[in-house]
Design a protein around this motif. Sequence first.
Motif, PDB file in Angstrom:
ATOM      1  N   TYR A  33       6.358 -29.938  -5.762  1.00 29.14           N
ATOM      2  CA  TYR A  33       6.356 -29.211  -7.038  1.00 29.14           C
ATOM      3  C   TYR A  33       5.885 -27.776  -6.846  1.00 29.14           C
ATOM      4  CZ  TYR A  33       4.458 -27.571 -11.485  1.00 29.14           C
ATOM      5  OH  TYR A  33       4.140 -26.805 -12.575  1.00 29.14           O
ATOM      6  N   ILE A  34       4.815 -27.594  -6.087  1.00 27.19           N
ATOM      7  CA  ILE A  34       4.279 -26.244  -5.868  1.00 27.19           C
ATOM      8  C   ILE A  34       5.325 -25.355  -5.199  1.00 27.19           C
ATOM      9  CG2 ILE A  34       2.586 -24.915  -4.535  1.00 27.19           C
ATOM     10  CD1 ILE A  34       0.616 -27.246  -4.987  1.00 27.19           C
ATOM     11  N   LEU A  35       5.971 -25.858  -4.147  1.00 26.05           N
ATOM     12  CA  LEU A  35       6.959 -25.053  -3.417  1.00 26.05           C
ATOM     13  C   LEU A  35       8.203 -24.783  -4.264  1.00 26.05           C
ATOM     14  CD1 LEU A  35       6.659 -26.702   0.109  1.00 26.05           C
ATOM     15  CD2 LEU A  35       5.775 -24.473  -0.609  1.00 26.05           C
ATOM     16  N   SER A  36       8.672 -25.786  -4.973  1.00 19.18           N
ATOM     17  CA  SER A  36       9.859 -25.576  -5.817  1.00 19.18           C
ATOM     18  C   SER A  36       9.560 -24.611  -6.951  1.00 19.18           C
ATOM     19  CB  SER A  36      10.371 -26.906  -6.372  1.00 19.18           C
ATOM     20  OG  SER A  36       9.451 -27.474  -7.285  1.00 19.18           O
ATOM     21  N   VAL A  60      13.667 -41.476 -12.223  1.00 22.95           N
ATOM     22  CA  VAL A  60      13.069 -40.131 -12.160  1.00 22.95           C
ATOM     23  C   VAL A  60      13.663 -39.341 -10.998  1.00 22.95           C
ATOM     24  CG1 VAL A  60      10.933 -38.828 -11.868  1.00 22.95           C
ATOM     25  CG2 VAL A  60      10.936 -40.932 -13.232  1.00 22.95           C
ATOM     26  N   LYS A  61      13.825 -39.996  -9.848  1.00 19.14           N
ATOM     27  CA  LYS A  61      14.390 -39.326  -8.682  1.00 19.14           C
ATOM     28  C   LYS A  61      15.813 -38.847  -8.969  1.00 19.14           C
ATOM     29  CE  LYS A  61      11.706 -42.031  -5.330  1.00 19.14           C
ATOM     30  NZ  LYS A  61      11.021 -40.904  -4.658  1.00 19.14           N
ATOM     31  N   LEU A  62      16.579 -39.647  -9.678  1.00 23.75           N
ATOM     32  CA  LEU A  62      17.941 -39.257 -10.028  1.00 23.75           C
ATOM     33  C   LEU A  62      17.939 -38.041 -10.959  1.00 23.75           C
ATOM     34  CD1 LEU A  62      20.885 -39.991  -9.585  1.00 23.75           C
ATOM     35  CD2 LEU A  62      20.748 -41.565 -11.529  1.00 23.75           C
ATOM     36  N   CYS A  63      16.968 -37.990 -11.863  1.00 24.40           N
ATOM     37  CA  CYS A  63      16.824 -36.825 -12.751  1.00 24.40           C
ATOM     38  C   CYS A  63      16.451 -35.572 -11.960  1.00 24.40           C
ATOM     39  CB  CYS A  63      15.773 -37.104 -13.822  1.00 24.40           C
ATOM     40  SG  CYS A  63      16.219 -38.391 -15.008  1.00 24.40           S
ATOM     41  N   VAL A  64      15.636 -35.741 -10.925  1.00 22.01           N
ATOM     42  CA  VAL A  64      15.257 -34.616 -10.064  1.00 22.01           C
ATOM     43  C   VAL A  64      16.476 -34.089  -9.307  1.00 22.01           C
ATOM     44  CG1 VAL A  64      13.890 -33.937  -8.053  1.00 22.01           C
ATOM     45  CG2 VAL A  64      12.852 -35.345  -9.839  1.00 22.01           C
ATOM     46  N   VAL A  65      17.300 -35.005  -8.792  1.00 20.79           N
ATOM     47  CA  VAL A  65      18.534 -34.601  -8.101  1.00 20.79           C
ATOM     48  C   VAL A  65      19.461 -33.862  -9.067  1.00 20.79           C
ATOM     49  CG1 VAL A  65      20.626 -35.437  -6.959  1.00 20.79           C
ATOM     50  CG2 VAL A  65      18.398 -36.446  -6.400  1.00 20.79           C
ATOM     51  N   TRP A 118      21.014 -26.635 -11.334  1.00 17.73           N
ATOM     52  CA  TRP A 118      20.462 -25.304 -11.072  1.00 17.73           C
ATOM     53  C   TRP A 118      21.319 -24.571 -10.042  1.00 17.73           C
ATOM     54  CZ3 TRP A 118      14.820 -24.595  -8.799  1.00 17.73           C
ATOM     55  CH2 TRP A 118      14.509 -23.238  -8.738  1.00 17.73           C
ATOM     56  N   GLY A 119      21.697 -25.249  -8.971  1.00 20.09           N
ATOM     57  CA  GLY A 119      22.464 -24.603  -7.913  1.00 20.09           C
ATOM     58  C   GLY A 119      23.868 -24.209  -8.341  1.00 20.09           C
ATOM     59  N   VAL A 169      15.902 -24.544  -5.238  1.00 13.40           N
ATOM     60  CA  VAL A 169      16.855 -25.657  -5.335  1.00 13.40           C
ATOM     61  C   VAL A 169      16.604 -26.676  -4.228  1.00 13.40           C
ATOM     62  CG1 VAL A 169      19.294 -26.282  -5.086  1.00 13.40           C
ATOM     63  CG2 VAL A 169      18.647 -24.348  -6.535  1.00 13.40           C
ATOM     64  N   LEU A 170      16.356 -26.198  -3.013  1.00 16.49           N
ATOM     65  CA  LEU A 170      16.131 -27.087  -1.873  1.00 16.49           C
ATOM     66  C   LEU A 170      14.881 -27.939  -2.058  1.00 16.49           C
ATOM     67  CD1 LEU A 170      16.714 -28.108   0.992  1.00 16.49           C
ATOM     68  CD2 LEU A 170      15.452 -26.109   1.855  1.00 16.49           C
ATOM     69  N   PHE A 171      13.759 -27.323  -2.396  1.00 15.41           N
ATOM     70  CA  PHE A 171      12.514 -28.086  -2.513  1.00 15.41           C
ATOM     71  C   PHE A 171      12.489 -28.965  -3.760  1.00 15.41           C
ATOM     72  CE2 PHE A 171      10.998 -25.245   0.798  1.00 15.41           C
ATOM     73  CZ  PHE A 171      10.258 -26.122   1.571  1.00 15.41           C
ATOM     74  N   THR A 172      13.256 -28.603  -4.775  1.00 16.99           N
ATOM     75  CA  THR A 172      13.409 -29.513  -5.907  1.00 16.99           C
ATOM     76  C   THR A 172      14.134 -30.773  -5.461  1.00 16.99           C
ATOM     77  OG1 THR A 172      13.503 -27.648  -7.476  1.00 16.99           O
ATOM     78  CG2 THR A 172      14.339 -29.778  -8.238  1.00 16.99           C
ATOM     79  N   LEU A 173      15.177 -30.594  -4.664  1.00 18.29           N
ATOM     80  CA  LEU A 173      15.930 -31.734  -4.156  1.00 18.29           C
ATOM     81  C   LEU A 173      15.051 -32.629  -3.282  1.00 18.29           C
ATOM     82  CD1 LEU A 173      18.759 -33.019  -4.087  1.00 18.29           C
ATOM     83  CD2 LEU A 173      19.244 -31.631  -2.068  1.00 18.29           C
ATOM     84  N   LEU A 174      14.191 -32.015  -2.468  1.00 19.58           N
ATOM     85  CA  LEU A 174      13.320 -32.788  -1.579  1.00 19.58           C
ATOM     86  C   LEU A 174      12.266 -33.589  -2.348  1.00 19.58           C
ATOM     87  CD1 LEU A 174      12.746 -30.278   1.377  1.00 19.58           C
ATOM     88  CD2 LEU A 174      14.167 -32.333   1.357  1.00 19.58           C
TER      89      LEU A 174
END
Length: 439
Positions: free
Chosen positions: A113-116, A178-183, A189-190, A94-99
Amino acid sequence: MKGQAREGRFTRTEKSWILYDWANSVYATNIMAAIFPIYFTSVCGQDTTGLQWWGYGTSIATLVVALLAPLLGALGDYKGMKKKLFSFFVLFGVLFTLLMAVFDIWQLLLTGYILSYIGFAGSCLFYDSFLTDVTTRGRMDKVSSWGYAMGYIGGSTIPFLISIGILLAMGMSNPAAVKLCVVLTSVWWGIFSIPMLKNVKQKYYIEKKKAHVVSDAFRNIGSTFRDIFKNKGIFLFMIAYFFYIDGVNTVIHMSTSYGETLNLDQTGMILALLVTQVVAVPCSILFGRLSKRFGSLPMILSAIVLYFCICVLGFYMGFSVENAGGSAESIANAQILFWIMAFLVGTVQGGIQALSRSHFGKLVPPAKSNEYFGFFDIFGKFATVMGPLLISVITAVTGRSSLGILSLILLFAAGAGILFFGRAKIRQAEQQSTQDRNS
């Protein structure tokens, strides 16, 4: 009896477990399959470069999880460890997706992407193994299938529709959209992971010796590997799974990147994948019901055959565009074929994953379920390393992404062949597991 499910109803524990599919499927849709791959490919370059790096990144992430899976599985089987490890990977993902919403450079996007993805895949390892803790053997197919179905409804369709609305309102090529969709992905998820974190507990476990946890875990890995190798039914099922799930996961990871290299309309691809999510809801439940009548293995084999056809159709789609030099007419025809493929994938994607998970759960001893699922996960993750890498290498060598897609039929054919010719051994393993549980 209190805590047990009445016929046709789910317990609170089963519902909480199912809801995690609702929680994490938004990552599979927005980040792995639909929105983020298109964005990354456009940032990296709309030629085959974006497709290649997306494939390499996916392979790296799955390789890391694959290498860690046996040890994580062994540690997770100790009392109280499964929930702790599950919680860590959820928060990590969740954290690395947010980042990822912070970055603009494609190298940092790929790193995020790899870390998330490591967090996502790690949480799924423990989530899958919790299946033996939350329900009975006779209800596994039903609970697992409903997990995928609810994932498609809530984790995919609802936030996916919201994301599409954001993209249409702000512009498909707008980075802020796209960034808003990522947030949105990270928050969804969280929040919906909370019931799983709160209500699901480890029922089967091995008593932990505090002074020798890691060394005992490594010994257990060796013991479990020998047990898997001796049990021909489990071993054959895992080898078959290694091949066919590679094709399934590669289709999920690479479909929109493949379409982007063919210059397909981004909005059209995203809407087509929405069709996949909608179709997958009833089909996932249907697969669970049909498995009661025909059995899990025949239903898995039928799904593999359809995936074989999907890959041939995908090859033809790309080959026609490449041969026509990317003409407007060839791209328009390819767009129609992409929609057809999206519909066909929706009919089998959830079913094959759900029945694979539940059928494996029927084969393994419940007290060591996490360790067995660790090996199950490593087979799946190493396969997912191979598929995207295969497409990336063949695309780089030949200059034709269509040939990379065509290569996936070999993986489906191998998986189907092992299941078909090894079905007697697999059924023997299931019968033995049933006897062990009842003894």
